[in-house]
Design a protein around this motif. Structure first.
Motif, PDB file in Angstrom:
ATOM      1  N   MET A  14       0.920  -1.424  -0.081  1.00 31.21           N
ATOM      2  CA  MET A  14      -0.170  -0.108  -0.057  1.00 31.21           C
ATOM      3  C   MET A  14       1.008   1.278  -0.074  1.00 31.21           C
ATOM      4  O   MET A  14       1.852   1.189   0.525  1.00 31.21           O
ATOM      5  N   GLY A  15       0.503   2.344  -0.573  1.00 35.15           N
ATOM      6  CA  GLY A  15       1.151   3.686  -0.714  1.00 35.15           C
ATOM      7  C   GLY A  15       2.206   3.455  -1.445  1.00 35.15           C
ATOM      8  O   GLY A  15       3.414   4.073  -1.166  1.00 35.15           O
ATOM      9  N   VAL A  16       2.076   3.031  -2.648  1.00 30.43           N
ATOM     10  CA  VAL A  16       3.291   3.165  -3.795  1.00 30.43           C
ATOM     11  C   VAL A  16       3.009   4.056  -4.817  1.00 30.43           C
ATOM     12  O   VAL A  16       1.703   3.858  -5.377  1.00 30.43           O
ATOM     13  N   ASP A  17       3.837   4.784  -5.488  1.00 34.54           N
ATOM     14  CA  ASP A  17       3.214   5.783  -6.378  1.00 34.54           C
ATOM     15  C   ASP A  17       3.439   5.057  -7.719  1.00 34.54           C
ATOM     16  O   ASP A  17       3.864   3.554  -7.891  1.00 34.54           O
ATOM     17  N   ARG A  18       3.167   5.787  -8.671  1.00 36.15           N
ATOM     18  CA  ARG A  18       3.087   5.295 -10.217  1.00 36.15           C
ATOM     19  C   ARG A  18       4.403   4.685 -10.676  1.00 36.15           C
ATOM     20  O   ARG A  18       4.127   3.601 -11.404  1.00 36.15           O
ATOM     21  N   ASP A  19       5.234   5.024 -10.197  1.00 31.38           N
ATOM     22  CA  ASP A  19       6.790   4.455 -10.857  1.00 31.38           C
ATOM     23  C   ASP A  19       7.046   3.304  -9.913  1.00 31.38           C
ATOM     24  O   ASP A  19       8.457   2.774  -9.845  1.00 31.38           O
ATOM     25  N   GLY A  20       6.273   2.869  -8.725  1.00 31.52           N
ATOM     26  CA  GLY A  20       6.747   1.861  -7.895  1.00 31.52           C
ATOM     27  C   GLY A  20       7.444   2.345  -6.498  1.00 31.52           C
ATOM     28  O   GLY A  20       8.032   1.350  -5.985  1.00 31.52           O
ATOM     29  N   ASN A  21       7.519   3.621  -6.455  1.00 29.45           N
ATOM     30  CA  ASN A  21       8.419   4.035  -5.158  1.00 29.45           C
ATOM     31  C   ASN A  21       7.511   4.137  -3.952  1.00 29.45           C
ATOM     32  O   ASN A  21       6.263   4.753  -4.083  1.00 29.45           O
ATOM     33  N   PRO A  22       8.062   3.946  -2.812  1.00 28.60           N
ATOM     34  CA  PRO A  22       6.934   3.927  -1.620  1.00 28.60           C
ATOM     35  C   PRO A  22       6.945   5.675  -1.541  1.00 28.60           C
ATOM     36  O   PRO A  22       7.586   6.522  -1.767  1.00 28.60           O
ATOM     37  N   LYS A  23       5.515   6.059  -1.135  1.00 29.93           N
ATOM     38  CA  LYS A  23       5.151   7.290  -0.968  1.00 29.93           C
ATOM     39  C   LYS A  23       5.476   7.719   0.801  1.00 29.93           C
ATOM     40  O   LYS A  23       5.692   7.001   1.572  1.00 29.93           O
ATOM     41  N   ASP A  24       5.957   8.858   0.736  1.00 29.28           N
ATOM     42  CA  ASP A  24       6.426   9.425   2.085  1.00 29.28           C
ATOM     43  C   ASP A  24       5.208   9.284   3.227  1.00 29.28           C
ATOM     44  O   ASP A  24       4.011   9.766   2.913  1.00 29.28           O
ATOM     45  N   GLY A  25       5.436   8.488   4.205  1.00 29.29           N
ATOM     46  CA  GLY A  25       4.408   8.449   5.419  1.00 29.29           C
ATOM     47  C   GLY A  25       3.034   7.647   4.988  1.00 29.29           C
ATOM     48  O   GLY A  25       2.345   7.687   5.564  1.00 29.29           O
ATOM     49  N   MET A  26       3.115   7.077   3.789  1.00 30.61           N
ATOM     50  CA  MET A  26       1.828   6.177   3.081  1.00 30.61           C
ATOM     51  C   MET A  26       2.138   5.047   2.960  1.00 30.61           C
ATOM     52  O   MET A  26       1.220   3.908   2.868  1.00 30.61           O
ATOM     53  N   TYR A  27       3.515   4.507   2.945  1.00 31.87           N
ATOM     54  CA  TYR A  27       3.924   3.098   2.425  1.00 31.87           C
ATOM     55  C   TYR A  27       3.578   2.135   3.365  1.00 31.87           C
ATOM     56  O   TYR A  27       4.009   2.297   4.712  1.00 31.87           O
ATOM     57  N   ALA A  28       2.954   1.088   3.273  1.00 28.02           N
ATOM     58  CA  ALA A  28       2.842  -0.239   4.247  1.00 28.02           C
ATOM     59  C   ALA A  28       3.118  -1.453   3.375  1.00 28.02           C
ATOM     60  O   ALA A  28       2.322  -1.668   2.369  1.00 28.02           O
ATOM     61  N   PRO A  29       4.302  -1.984   3.632  1.00 29.67           N
ATOM     62  CA  PRO A  29       4.558  -3.258   2.727  1.00 29.67           C
ATOM     63  C   PRO A  29       3.324  -4.440   3.157  1.00 29.67           C
ATOM     64  O   PRO A  29       2.797  -4.503   4.097  1.00 29.67           O
ATOM     65  N   SER A  72     -20.571   8.428 -17.715  1.00 28.84           N
ATOM     66  CA  SER A  72     -21.735   8.339 -16.651  1.00 28.84           C
ATOM     67  C   SER A  72     -22.074   7.116 -15.911  1.00 28.84           C
ATOM     68  O   SER A  72     -22.531   7.263 -14.758  1.00 28.84           O
ATOM     69  N   SER A  73     -21.843   6.137 -16.619  1.00 28.02           N
ATOM     70  CA  SER A  73     -22.148   5.076 -16.289  1.00 28.02           C
ATOM     71  C   SER A  73     -21.098   4.491 -15.181  1.00 28.02           C
ATOM     72  O   SER A  73     -21.180   4.109 -13.965  1.00 28.02           O
ATOM     73  N   VAL A  74     -19.840   4.593 -15.437  1.00 27.24           N
ATOM     74  CA  VAL A  74     -18.653   4.437 -14.420  1.00 27.24           C
ATOM     75  C   VAL A  74     -18.943   5.114 -13.310  1.00 27.24           C
ATOM     76  O   VAL A  74     -18.858   4.590 -12.194  1.00 27.24           O
ATOM     77  N   PHE A  75     -19.428   6.430 -13.516  1.00 33.94           N
ATOM     78  CA  PHE A  75     -19.764   7.213 -12.198  1.00 33.94           C
ATOM     79  C   PHE A  75     -20.566   6.539 -11.232  1.00 33.94           C
ATOM     80  O   PHE A  75     -20.320   6.560 -10.048  1.00 33.94           O
ATOM     81  N   ILE A  76     -21.565   6.135 -11.714  1.00 34.43           N
ATOM     82  CA  ILE A  76     -22.664   5.387 -10.806  1.00 34.43           C
ATOM     83  C   ILE A  76     -22.298   4.105 -10.231  1.00 34.43           C
ATOM     84  O   ILE A  76     -22.763   3.268  -9.706  1.00 34.43           O
ATOM     85  N   SER A  77     -21.146   3.629 -10.830  1.00 32.95           N
ATOM     86  CA  SER A  77     -20.442   2.312 -10.388  1.00 32.95           C
ATOM     87  C   SER A  77     -19.753   2.681  -9.033  1.00 32.95           C
ATOM     88  O   SER A  77     -19.192   1.801  -8.470  1.00 32.95           O
ATOM     89  N   ASN A  78     -19.515   3.782  -8.810  1.00 33.07           N
ATOM     90  CA  ASN A  78     -18.888   4.314  -7.418  1.00 33.07           C
ATOM     91  C   ASN A  78     -17.337   3.850  -7.517  1.00 33.07           C
ATOM     92  O   ASN A  78     -16.864   3.480  -6.579  1.00 33.07           O
ATOM     93  N   THR A  79     -16.752   3.620  -8.728  1.00 32.73           N
ATOM     94  CA  THR A  79     -15.416   3.246  -9.117  1.00 32.73           C
ATOM     95  C   THR A  79     -14.496   4.277  -8.374  1.00 32.73           C
ATOM     96  O   THR A  79     -14.579   5.429  -8.905  1.00 32.73           O
ATOM     97  N   ALA A  80     -13.465   4.005  -7.542  1.00 35.61           N
ATOM     98  CA  ALA A  80     -12.393   4.693  -7.142  1.00 35.61           C
ATOM     99  C   ALA A  80     -11.044   4.224  -7.208  1.00 35.61           C
ATOM    100  O   ALA A  80     -11.058   2.971  -6.609  1.00 35.61           O
ATOM    101  N   HIS A  81      -9.939   4.869  -7.633  1.00 36.55           N
ATOM    102  CA  HIS A  81      -8.704   4.332  -7.462  1.00 36.55           C
ATOM    103  C   HIS A  81      -7.712   5.565  -6.889  1.00 36.55           C
ATOM    104  O   HIS A  81      -7.877   6.331  -7.261  1.00 36.55           O
ATOM    105  N   GLU A  82      -6.855   4.899  -6.059  1.00 31.55           N
ATOM    106  CA  GLU A  82      -5.771   5.965  -5.744  1.00 31.55           C
ATOM    107  C   GLU A  82      -5.226   6.327  -6.834  1.00 31.55           C
ATOM    108  O   GLU A  82      -4.745   5.499  -7.791  1.00 31.55           O
ATOM    109  N   ALA A  83      -5.158   7.604  -7.128  1.00 36.27           N
ATOM    110  CA  ALA A  83      -4.778   8.230  -8.558  1.00 36.27           C
ATOM    111  C   ALA A  83      -3.138   7.633  -8.864  1.00 36.27           C
ATOM    112  O   ALA A  83      -2.862   7.097  -9.968  1.00 36.27           O
ATOM    113  N   ASN A  84      -2.443   7.953  -7.766  1.00 37.55           N
ATOM    114  CA  ASN A  84      -1.026   8.009  -8.149  1.00 37.55           C
ATOM    115  C   ASN A  84      -0.430   6.517  -7.721  1.00 37.55           C
ATOM    116  O   ASN A  84       0.086   6.480  -6.388  1.00 37.55           O
TER     117      ASN A  84
END
Length: 551
Positions: free
Chosen positions: A160-175, A455-467
Motif C-alpha cells: 500500500m502507498g506506492v506511487d506510479r513508478d513503484g516508489n514508496p510514498k512518504d508516510g503512506m507506504y505499508a508493505p 456517466s455509467s462508470v460514475f454510478i458504479s462508484n469506482t475509485a482508485h488511488e490516482a498515483n
C-alpha cells in the motif's frame, strides 16, 4: 525484504460465494469435531460485496446444505420467482414469446429467488465471522507463495502507498504481508490473476477444452410501481446480437419497485467493431424492455466477465498446497445461467477435503485429492455434466438450431444425450480482421434509456488511488498500435465497458494507446479478449475499484 507474516490453517482468496461458503464449512467441520481450524479470507474490494456482481436468479440448493435454517437466520432471499417470460428478439421492434413447452427445463426457475449477490455475500461474511473466520476486506492478494518443493503455502498481499513508478510514498507506504497457510483456496472469481498463474505453473489445463467467457453488463433501475411485477423473470435471445456475435439478456423484477437489467455478450464474438456496452444501450430501447424502464431512473451500473466453458473446460482442480474453487475453477452452469449455487458447492467440497486433512493431522503441502473425488460424487458434477453441450451447441449451430439441440438434450435426454460437443477455439482467436467485418453505427445515447460510458462508470462508484502503478500490464507496449490497430481497429476501445482504453494522437505524431486505469471496474474482459493476449490484469491497491451497493 523481510515481511511480517501470519499463519493460518487455511487462507482463502476472495470473499465471493465460493470463498465464504468454504470458510463457513471449514469452521462447521471443526466445530463438529470439537477442534479448531484457523481460517482467513482476504478480499480486494473495499468491503465484502463491493466487487460482487451477478444477475441474479439464485438456486438455493447449496445454501440449504450450508445453513438449513437460512430463512430464520435472515438470509437476503426475499423475492421468489413467480413467472418466467422468454423471448426471441427478431429485430429492434419485433419479438416472439417462446411457449413454456419449448423452453429447456434448465431455464425454468420454480423454487428459485431473485437476489443481490453482493447482499448475499455480506450475509455469508457475517455468518463466517460469527463462526470465527477472520475476514479482511481491502487487501488484494498480489502473489502466490510457493516453497522450494513447489507447493503453495499462502499468498502475499499487495503493498500500500506506492506511487506510479513503484516508489514508496512518504508516510503512506505499508508493505504487503505474507499470509501463510497449510492449504490455500483460490476463489477470485472469473479470470482470477493468481488462478491464471496457477493454471500455467501447474499445467492444470492440459486435459480440458479452452475456457470460454462472456461479459455481463448490468444496471439497476427504480421503475414505476404500476409497471413492476415482483418475481417476474424475463430472458431474451436474438437481437441486438446474432449467431456470429452471440449472447442473451435478462430483466428481473426485484423488491422495492426495482428491476435488474443486463446483457451478456459471449466473448467468442467475431466482429471487432462490436461494443458490448453499446449493444446493451440499444437493447434497452426494444419495446419489450422499454415498457418497463421508460419513466424510471437508473441507479447503478456494473460489468463483470463470467466463466462459461462449463464441464468440458474444468481444469485440474488441485495442486500441491491448494485448490481452485468457484469461477476460478469455472463452475458456472451455463444451461441454467447460474453460477452462484455451484460456486458455493465447490467451496464446500474443497472445505470438506481440507478439513478432513487438517483434522487428520496434515501439515499441508499435498494435493487435496479428496476434493476431486468429492466433486465427482456430488450433485455439482451431475449439474455441470448435464449442461456440458449447452454453450458449444450455440457456438456451433447458432441460437435457433443450437436452441433446438439443447431442447432435445435437456427436455428429452435430461442432459445425458450420448453426444459431447467440443469447443476448442479460444474466444480471443475468433475475431475477424476489421476489414472483413461490418462496421456498426451505434445511436447516440438519449440520457433516458441509454447512456455513455463515463456517466455509467460514475454510478458504479469506482475509485482508485490516482498515483499508483497502472494495474493493466502490456507485455509488449508496441502491439496495440503496430498490430491490433491495423488488423482489428484496436478492439480494446470497444470491448472495455468502462472507457479504460483509448487510441489518441501521440505527441511525436502517429497514434498511441492511452490507458485510463482509474476507470477500471475490474471486469477482466481485456485480459480475456485481447487478440494478441498482450494485456494482463493485476489487482490495484487494495480497496480500489467499483463499490457496488447491491449488485
Amino acid at each position: 525484504m523481510e515481511r511480517e507474516f501470519m499463519d493460518f490453517d487455511v487462507v482463502i482468496v476472495g470473499a465471493g460465494p465460493a470463498g465464504l461458503s468454504a470458510a463457513c464449512r471449514l469452521k462447521q467441520k471443526a466445530s463438529e469435531a470439537g477442534k479448531e481450524i484457523s481460517v482467513c479470507v482476504v478480499e480486494k474490494g473495499s468491503e465484502v460485496g463491493a466487487h460482487s456482481l451477478s444477475g441474479a436468479v439464485f438456486e438455493p440448493r447449496a445454501l440449504n446444505e450450508l445453513f438449513p435454517d437460512w430463512k430464520e437466520m435472515g438470509a437476503p432471499l426475499n423475492v421468489p420467482v413467480k413467472r418466467d417470460d422468454i423471448y426471441l428478439f427478431k429485430s429492434a421492434e419485433k419479438a416472439q414469446k417462446i411457449p413454456g413447452l419449448f423452453v429447456p427445463k434448465t431455464m425454468h426457475n420454480e423454487g428459485n429467488y431473485i437476489i443481490s449477490l453482493g447482499n448475499l455475500c455480506r450475509w455469508l461474511a457475517e455468518q463466517a465471522e460469527n463462526l470465527g473466520v477472520e475476514v479482511y476486506p481491502g487487501f488484494a492478494a498480489q502473489e502466490v507463495l510457493i516453497n522450494d518443493a513447489g507447493a503453495v503455502y499462502g499468498i502475499l498481499t499487495g503493498d500500500m502507498g506506492v506511487d506510479r513508478d513503484g516508489n514508496p510514498k512518504d508516510g503512506m507506504y505499508a508493505p504487503g504481508m505474507e499470509l501463510r497457510a497449510k492449504y490455500t483456496l483460490f476463489a477470485e472469481g472469473c479470470r482470477g490473476h493468481l488462478g491464471k498463474q496457477l493454471l500455467a505453473r501447474y499445467q492444470l489445463e492440459s486435459d480440458c477444452d479452452p475456457q470460454h467467457y462472456g461479459i455481463g453488463i448490468k444496471e439497476i433501475w427504480d421503475i414505476d410501481p404500476a409497471k413492476h411485477e415482483e418475481g417476474l423473470v424475463v430472458h431474451t435471445a436474438g437481437w441486438p446480437l446474432n449467431d456470429e456475435n452471440p449472447g442473451g439478456s435478462f430483466l428481473y423484477h426485484t423488491e422495492n419497485n426495482q428491476v435488474a437489467v443486463g446483457l451478456i455478450v459471449d466473448l467468442s464474438y467475431s466482429n471487432p467493431h462490436l461494443s458490448p456496452f453499446d449493444e446493451f444501450q440499444r437493447y434497452k430501447h426494444h419495446p419489450v424492455i422499454k415498457q418497463y424502464l421508460e419513466g424510471g431512473t437508473r441507479v447503478s451500473y456494473g460489468a463483470r466477465a463470467l466463466t462459461k466453458g462449463g464441464f468440458n473446460s474444468i481444469p485440474k482442480m488441485v495442486f500441491p498446497g491448494g485448490a481452485l474453487i468457484g469461477c476460478d475453477l469455472g463452475t458456472l452452469n451455463f444451461a441454467k445461467i447460474k453460477g452462484n449455487h455451484t460456486a458455493m458447492k465447490s467451496g464446500m467440497l474443497a472445505a470438506d477435503a481440507a478439513a478432513e486433512a487438517l483434522l487428520g493431522g496434515s501439515e499441508g503441502g499435498d494435493e487435496l485429492t479428496a476434493y476431486v473425488q468429492g466433486y465427482k460424487n456430488s450433485w455439482l458434477y451431475d449439474d455441470l455434466y448435464r449442461s456440458r453441450n449447452f454453450g458449444a451447441a450455440i457456438h456451433k449451430f447458432g441460437a435457433l438450431m443450437g436452441g433446438a439441440f439443447n431442447f432435445i438434450d435437456q427436455n428429452i435426454f435430461g442432459g445425458k444425450i450420448p453426444i459431447t460437443l467440443r469447443d476448442q477455439t479460444p474466444d480471443y482467436a475468433r475475431l475477424k480482421k476489421a476489414n472483413e467485418a461490418a462496421k456498426i453505427d451505434y445511436p447516440k445515447p438519449d440520457g433516458k434509456l441509454s447512456f455513455d460510458k463515463l456517466s455509467s462508470v460514475f454510478i458504479s462508484n469506482t475509485a482508485h488511488e490516482a498515483n499508483q502503478p497502472v494495474h493493466l500490464k502490456l507485455t509488449d507496449p508496441s502491439i496495440p498500435v503496430e498490430q491490433n490497430l491495423p488488423l482489428y481497429d484496436e478492439p480494446a476501445q470497444r470491448y472495455c465497458p468502462a472507457g479504460v482504453y483509448e487510441i489518441v494522437d501521440a505527441d511525436e505524431g502517429g497514434k498511441r494507446l492511452q490507458i485510463n486505469a482509474e476507470n477500471c471496474v475490474h471486469c477482466k474482459t481485456c485480459d480475456i479478449k485481447d487478440p494478441a493476449q498482450n494485456i494482463t490484469w493485476v489487482p490495484p491497491e487494495g480497496g480500489g475499484g467499483p463499490n457496488y451497493p447491491n449488485m
